[in-house]
Design an enzyme around this catalytic site. Structure first.
Site, PDB file in Angstrom:
ATOM      1  N   LYS A  59      19.110   3.467  22.079  1.00  9.62           N
ATOM      2  CA  LYS A  59      18.552   2.621  23.144  1.00  9.62           C
ATOM      3  C   LYS A  59      17.048   2.430  22.918  1.00  9.62           C
ATOM      4  O   LYS A  59      16.518   1.331  23.087  1.00  9.62           O
ATOM      5  CB  LYS A  59      18.829   3.271  24.510  1.00  9.62           C
ATOM      6  CG  LYS A  59      20.309   3.206  24.894  1.00  9.62           C
ATOM      7  CD  LYS A  59      20.643   4.095  26.087  1.00  9.62           C
ATOM      8  CE  LYS A  59      22.151   4.126  26.314  1.00  9.62           C
ATOM      9  NZ  LYS A  59      22.580   5.098  27.336  1.00  9.62           N
ATOM     10  N   GLN A 102      20.186   9.783  31.120  1.00  5.71           N
ATOM     11  CA  GLN A 102      21.345   9.870  30.215  1.00  5.71           C
ATOM     12  C   GLN A 102      22.361  10.882  30.769  1.00  5.71           C
ATOM     13  O   GLN A 102      22.021  12.021  31.053  1.00  5.71           O
ATOM     14  CB  GLN A 102      20.880  10.282  28.817  1.00  5.71           C
ATOM     15  CG  GLN A 102      21.988  10.272  27.779  1.00  5.71           C
ATOM     16  CD  GLN A 102      22.605   8.889  27.551  1.00  5.71           C
ATOM     17  OE1 GLN A 102      21.908   7.892  27.436  1.00  5.71           O
ATOM     18  NE2 GLN A 102      23.931   8.821  27.503  1.00  5.71           N
ATOM     19  N   ASP A 112      20.669   1.077  34.891  1.00  4.97           N
ATOM     20  CA  ASP A 112      22.038   1.428  34.509  1.00  4.97           C
ATOM     21  C   ASP A 112      23.039   0.851  35.514  1.00  4.97           C
ATOM     22  O   ASP A 112      24.221   0.709  35.199  1.00  4.97           O
ATOM     23  CB  ASP A 112      22.204   2.954  34.467  1.00  4.97           C
ATOM     24  CG  ASP A 112      22.179   3.492  33.047  1.00  4.97           C
ATOM     25  OD1 ASP A 112      22.475   2.711  32.121  1.00  4.97           O
ATOM     26  OD2 ASP A 112      21.868   4.684  32.877  1.00  4.97           O
TER      27      ASP A 112
END
Ligand code: NDP
Length: 287
Positions: free
Chosen positions: A54, A98, A121
């Site tokens: 990412k 994460q 997200d």
């Protein structure tokens, strides 16, 4: 029949090129690039790879990116303190925590702490609530990637029967909510581990989306000839290679189009994260 390959890697590169131009324009107009802060707790090797990928994508597209690495034994208070700091940092437009977090941390509490305007997200309660109420802000990246892959390959969803395998909060459930939006107008069936007669449902699908986390679970007999098959699964096998949730070699003989693993939905998810970060940056500066 041999299915058309839906190349997510190539499409994601194209999208990232488009996003790089938009990020450049944003920087010229606003004096700073869109910025994403990633938070990684502990040493999970798969998570380290995902976060690195990412970050690389951010750098390639001209976004700022920061990695905050906390030790495995960090306390809830340490993590919430960092998130609060990032929530207040004007250079940080998007925050990515994460997952999975170490077991002693409360994932819901942590996701709830991310400022809704930085929830790139799309897992937080406000993002998911807005999506469920038909006013989406940030779409969760993986199901959004599935949608864009279908659209950019001119695969219509309106009126089609989409069967989604899996009901997780990050993939299966939002996948159904996205496809049910007015204007997309799919007919959605969502299946899970307690669904009875699973194969009879999957065989009715015009589009089958597999997101269950079981290598090669979907066999050719579960797929209607001519269906489009989207494989979200990423399963590390004993030999270290990756396998999807779909038996690719067999299913490609009956499907009309299929995504590979790797090179399908994984790269699309990263492209959508950048898309959301740019959107968050625009939102922040329009306030
Ligand atoms: P979860 O484990 O959170 O959810 C799995 C879902 O599959 C659950 O709803 C579960 O049902 C259902 N399920 C499990 N076994 C069966 C079965 N035999 N029949 C029908 N349904 C079943 O996984 P995620 O949604 O997080 O991830 C799914 C897969 O997608 C994984 O392989 C993951 O690595 C991958 N993934 C890939 C991403 C990408 O970028 N490409 C991003 C995120 C995930 P129940 O709810 O009843 O337990």
């Amino acid at each position: 029949m041999t299915a058309k390959l839906l190349d997510g890697k190539f499409l994601a590169q194209t999208l990232q090129g488009e996003l790089a131009l938009q990020a450049q324009q944003f920087q010229q107009e606003r004096g700073l690039p869109p910025g994403l802060a990633a938070v990684l707790v502990g040493e999970n090797p798969a998570s380290q790879v995902y976060v690195r990928n990412k970050q690389k994508a951010c750098e390639k597209s001209g976004f700022s990116s920061w990695l905050h690495q906390l030790p495995e034994n960090s306390s809830q208070a340490d993590l919430l303190g960092l998130i609060s700091q990032l929530n207040h940092d004007p250079k940080v437009h998007g925050i990515l925590v994460q997952l999975p977090l170490p077991k002693h941390l409360d994932t819901n509490l942590v996701l709830d702490a991310v400022a809704p305007g930085k929830d790139v997200d799309g897992f937080g309660p406000e993002s998911l609530g807005l999506l469920a109420s038909g006013r989406p802000r940030f779409l969760p990246c993986t199901p959004h990637g599935v949608l864009i892959l279908l659209q950019r390959n001119y695969i219509p969803v309106a009126g089609k029967h989409v069967v989604v395998l899996g009901r997780s909060t990050i993939v299966g459930k939002p996948m159904g909510l996205i496809l049910l939006q007015q204007g997309l107008d799919a007919t959605v069936t969502t299946c899970h581990s307690r669904t009875e007669n699973l194969a009879s449902l999957t065989r009715q699908a015009d589009i089958l989306v597999a997101a269950i986390g079981k290598a090669r679970f979907v066999t050719a007999g579960m797929v209607r000839p001519g269906a489009v098959v989207i494989d979200v699964g990423i399963n590390r096998q004993e030999d270290g290679k990756l396998a999807g949730d779909v038996d690719f070699e067999e299913v490609k003989k009956v499907a009309s189009a299929i995504t590979p693993v790797p090179g399908g939905i994984g790269p699309m998810t990263i492209a959508m994260l950048l898309h959301n970060t740019l959107q968050a940056a625009r939102l922040a500066l329009s306030r």
